[in-house]
Scaffold this motif. Structure first.
Motif, short mmCIF file in Angstrom:
data_model
loop_
_atom_site.label_atom_id
_atom_site.label_comp_id
_atom_site.label_asym_id
_atom_site.label_seq_id
_atom_site.Cartn_x
_atom_site.Cartn_y
_atom_site.Cartn_z
N ALA A 161 0.84 -1.21 0.00
CA ALA A 161 0.00 0.00 0.00
C ALA A 161 0.87 1.25 0.00
CB ALA A 161 -0.91 0.02 1.22
N TYR A 162 0.40 2.29 -0.70
CA TYR A 162 1.07 3.59 -0.69
C TYR A 162 0.03 4.70 -0.76
CZ TYR A 162 0.55 3.21 -5.78
OH TYR A 162 0.05 3.06 -7.05
N TRP A 163 0.42 5.88 -0.27
CA TRP A 163 -0.47 7.03 -0.21
C TRP A 163 0.37 8.28 -0.05
CZ3 TRP A 163 0.27 3.28 3.33
CH2 TRP A 163 0.78 3.64 4.57
N THR A 164 -0.27 9.44 -0.08
CA THR A 164 0.43 10.71 0.05
C THR A 164 -0.27 11.58 1.10
OG1 THR A 164 0.97 10.61 -2.30
CG2 THR A 164 1.28 12.71 -1.23
N LEU A 165 0.53 12.25 1.91
CA LEU A 165 0.00 13.21 2.88
C LEU A 165 0.67 14.55 2.67
CD1 LEU A 165 0.06 11.05 6.15
CD2 LEU A 165 -1.91 11.63 4.76
#
Length: 123
Positions: free
Chosen positions: A112-116
């Motif tokens: 899983a990957y995401w951006t903040l």
């Protein structure tokens, strides 16, 4: 998309899959905290929004006084409008050591990957 565990639950034994979803950023923004990790370092600490594993991600923080997490959809909206001095987009990915079948050798996490968005808040 994988099943997101409830906060504080045991990590899920999901197969490795390189995947993202808008919900991942929203969950991470709600679940992660920012803590001082030493001189010029802040630690993002929280649960992976996909597998639930507890993660600690150090980020350089010498220019920040206080930080706030903002979900990805708000990152895009804000950066299109007018980026503020001190805003920083932080790409994140699961780095857990839990078992995830099919994970390539030499890799960590569930995929899983995401951006903040880390942003300086007025003192």
């Amino acid at each position: 998309m994988g099943v997101t565990p409830p906060p504080g639950s045991q990590p899920l034994d999901l197969p490795y899959e390189e995947i993202t979803a808008p919900e991942y950023a929203a969950l991470a923004a709600a679940l992660f905290t920012l803590e001082e990790g030493g001189p010029d370092v802040t630690v993002l600490r929280g649960s992976c929004p996909r597998c639930g594993a507890v993660l600690e991600v150090p980020v350089a923080a010498q220019v920040f006084r206080r930080l706030r997490l903002i979900p990805f959809q708000d990152v895009v909206r804000r950066l299109r409008a007018a980026p503020r001095a001190g805003d920083r987009v932080e790409p994140m990915l699961c780095t857990c050591e839990d078992t995830h079948p099919g994970r390539p050798e030499g890799r960590a996490g569930c995929g899983a990957y995401w951006t903040l968005l880390l942003t300086e808040e007025p003192g």
